[in-house]
Structure formats: structure tokens, C-alpha cells
Design a protein around this motif. Structure first.
Motif, PDB file in Angstrom:
ATOM      1  N   VAL A  74       0.898  -1.199   0.019  1.00  0.00           N
ATOM      2  CA  VAL A  74       0.007  -0.066  -0.033  1.00  0.00           C
ATOM      3  C   VAL A  74       0.723   1.191   0.003  1.00  0.00           C
ATOM      4  O   VAL A  74       1.809   1.223   0.806  1.00  0.00           O
ATOM      5  N   SER A  75       0.465   2.203  -0.874  1.00  0.00           N
ATOM      6  CA  SER A  75       1.355   3.532  -0.854  1.00  0.00           C
ATOM      7  C   SER A  75       0.428   4.558  -1.554  1.00  0.00           C
ATOM      8  O   SER A  75      -0.423   4.058  -2.369  1.00  0.00           O
ATOM      9  N   GLY A  76       0.856   5.697  -1.238  1.00  0.00           N
ATOM     10  CA  GLY A  76       0.199   6.646  -2.486  1.00  0.00           C
ATOM     11  C   GLY A  76       1.530   7.341  -3.378  1.00  0.00           C
ATOM     12  O   GLY A  76       1.037   8.318  -3.982  1.00  0.00           O
ATOM     13  N   VAL A 111      -3.461   4.502  -2.185  1.00  0.00           N
ATOM     14  CA  VAL A 111      -4.305   5.180  -1.310  1.00  0.00           C
ATOM     15  C   VAL A 111      -4.223   6.573  -1.653  1.00  0.00           C
ATOM     16  O   VAL A 111      -3.158   6.987  -2.078  1.00  0.00           O
ATOM     17  N   ARG A 112      -5.240   7.241  -1.536  1.00  0.00           N
ATOM     18  CA  ARG A 112      -5.386   8.626  -2.048  1.00  0.00           C
ATOM     19  C   ARG A 112      -5.145   9.700  -0.883  1.00  0.00           C
ATOM     20  O   ARG A 112      -5.791  10.619  -0.527  1.00  0.00           O
ATOM     21  N   THR A 113      -3.909   9.436  -0.563  1.00  0.00           N
ATOM     22  CA  THR A 113      -3.308  10.234   0.394  1.00  0.00           C
ATOM     23  C   THR A 113      -1.776  10.852   0.134  1.00  0.00           C
ATOM     24  O   THR A 113      -1.273  10.200  -1.012  1.00  0.00           O
ATOM     25  N   GLY A 114      -1.247  11.553   0.879  1.00  0.00           N
ATOM     26  CA  GLY A 114       0.133  11.976   0.425  1.00  0.00           C
ATOM     27  C   GLY A 114       0.212  12.504  -0.970  1.00  0.00           C
ATOM     28  O   GLY A 114      -0.498  13.374  -1.345  1.00  0.00           O
ATOM     29  N   HIS A 115       1.223  12.077  -1.907  1.00  0.00           N
ATOM     30  CA  HIS A 115       1.293  13.000  -3.209  1.00  0.00           C
ATOM     31  C   HIS A 115       0.268  12.405  -3.973  1.00  0.00           C
ATOM     32  O   HIS A 115       0.175  13.063  -5.206  1.00  0.00           O
ATOM     33  N   SER A 116      -0.674  11.596  -3.920  1.00  0.00           N
ATOM     34  CA  SER A 116      -1.814  11.097  -4.790  1.00  0.00           C
ATOM     35  C   SER A 116      -3.057  11.862  -4.267  1.00  0.00           C
ATOM     36  O   SER A 116      -4.011  11.515  -4.792  1.00  0.00           O
ATOM     37  N   ALA A 117      -3.218  12.631  -3.233  1.00  0.00           N
ATOM     38  CA  ALA A 117      -4.167  12.922  -2.609  1.00  0.00           C
ATOM     39  C   ALA A 117      -5.098  13.787  -3.531  1.00  0.00           C
ATOM     40  O   ALA A 117      -6.260  13.689  -3.636  1.00  0.00           O
ATOM     41  N   ASP A 118      -4.342  14.847  -4.329  1.00  0.00           N
ATOM     42  CA  ASP A 118      -5.137  15.403  -5.444  1.00  0.00           C
ATOM     43  C   ASP A 118      -5.142  14.948  -6.794  1.00  0.00           C
ATOM     44  O   ASP A 118      -5.107  15.546  -7.984  1.00  0.00           O
TER      45      ASP A 118
END
Length: 213
Positions: free
Chosen positions: A130-132, A150-157
Motif C-alpha cells: 500500500v502506498s500513495g 491510497v489517495r493520501t500523500g502525493h496522490s491526494a489530489d
């Protein structure tokens, strides 16, 4: 005698998946803050019999931004917070090298995952990771793991176009809103549609996928 059940193991990225990431690196324990719901998710996985292992690039060591004592203090803070929730991380595997060192353990190379497989004596084929960030997912896929974004960190947007690009680079990608949603999926046994990302307005910038670590 029945065959022993295979070990249930999940491999997590750290910054941007468990705790808030920083463009200037998490350099002290005081800068280490868990993401909402992440520690509870780890606790639930642990209580359900999953071995939770972390694989993280920590080039701040190689760059001279912090030392081993500081890194240990960050993980002590994480483990103490997890213990209060009845959870634990079994082990943290980290790459201490700077990018120019050319090591095999710096993601997107799969060296950390290979180390985990050897340590636990398990084949990594199908093991969820699991990673963003793209580089963690690429390393996991190279080791045979099942990739979960996961839609957190650098992939949040991340917008729809960025997600499509990421899916093209990471075969078999499963998308979740955050680590808590991933834990729900793993424990319930199916992917909830609420974990699918929301589309962003046209023209919105695609988030950076490559973490700075």
C-alpha cells in the motif's frame, strides 16, 4: 494434519500512507504526525492476525538531514501510539541511501521487498502493498506484490487523467481513499466502490507521483 495457513502479511509505505509527508522530509519525531485513521487501521489489521511491515525510503539519512537515533525516535513515537490502540508494526525496513548511491534497496528497486520476503520466509506473490506513491508501487509489483493505491500523500489530489496514467504504469492497481478504507477492504474481503477516487475539474493539475525520498 491440515496444512498451516500461509502467513498474512501486508507491506505499507510510511510517509504519505501512515503519516503526513513533507517536501522537506520528516526530519524529527516532532514532525511525524499520523494521518487520520491510519493507526487505527493498522491496529485493526494486527488484531485480525495480519503482520504489518513497513518499507520506506529514508534518504534523509544519506543526505545528512537526520541520524539513526532520530529515525528510531520517529518509529518509537509511531509504535507507542499504535500500542495505545492495541496495534503494532512488526518491522520497519528502510533504505538509508541517497539517490546517487545506486543501491538495490532504494525504491522503485525491489530490494526492500526482497529483504522482507527473506526475513519472513514468504513468497511475495499476491502480498498486498500500500502506498500513495508510484515508486513504492513499482517496487512492490517488481517483487510480485498486489498494488494498492491510497489517495493520501502525493496522490491526494490525483485527477482522473493522472489516475488513468498511474493504472497504465501499475498493472492490477486497486484504489482506496485512505489506509482505513484499505483495511476495510482487506478485512471485509471485497473492494468498496466508495473507495474509488472522485473526478477533479478539467484542467486541475495532476499531483506529483514520485515522492522526494
Amino acid at each position: 494434519m491440515p496444512e498451516r495457513s500461509p502467513m498474512k502479511i501486508v507491506i505499507l509505505d510510511r510517509d504519505g500512507t501512515i503519516n503526513e509527508g513533507r517536501d522537506d522530509y520528516v526530519k524529527t519525531a516532532d514532525e511525524w504526525y499520523p494521518l487520520a485513521g491510519a493507526l487505527d487501521a493498522i491496529a485493526r489489521l494486527h488484531q485480525a492476525g495480519w503482520h504489518v511491515v513497513v518499507a520506506t525510503n529514508q534518504s534523509g539519512l544519506g543526505r545528512g538531514l537526520f541520524d539513526m537515533a532520530t529515525l528510531n525516535a520517529m518509529h518509537l513515537k509511531m509504535n507507542e501510539a499504535l500500542a495505545r490502540l492495541g496495534g503494532r508494526v512488526d518491522a520497519v525496513f528502510f533504505c538509508p541511501h541517497a539517490p546517487e548511491d545506486g543501491c538495490e534497496c532504494r525504491k522503485p528497486r525491489p530490494g526492500l521487498f526482497t529483504q522482507i520476503g527473506r526475513r519472513y520466509g514468504v513468497e511475495l506473490a499476491g502480498v498486498p502493498t500500500v502506498s500513495g506513491t508510484l515508486r513504492h508501487l513499482q517496487a512492490g509489483v517488481a517483487a510480485g506484490c498486489q498494488p494498492h493505491l491510497v489517495r493520501t500523500g502525493h496522490s491526494a489530489d490525483l485527477d482522473a487523467a493522472g489516475l488513468q496514467e498511474l493504472r497504465a504504469q501499475v498493472p492490477g492497481l486497486v484504489v482506496h481513499e485512505d489506509l482505513a478504507a484499505f483495511a476495510d477492504t482487506l478485512l471485509i474481503g471485497h473492494h468498496r466502490k466508495v473507495g474509488e477516487p472522485r473526478s477533479k475539474p478539467a484542467g486541475e493539475a495532476v499531483a506529483r507521483l514520485a515522492d522526494p525520498l
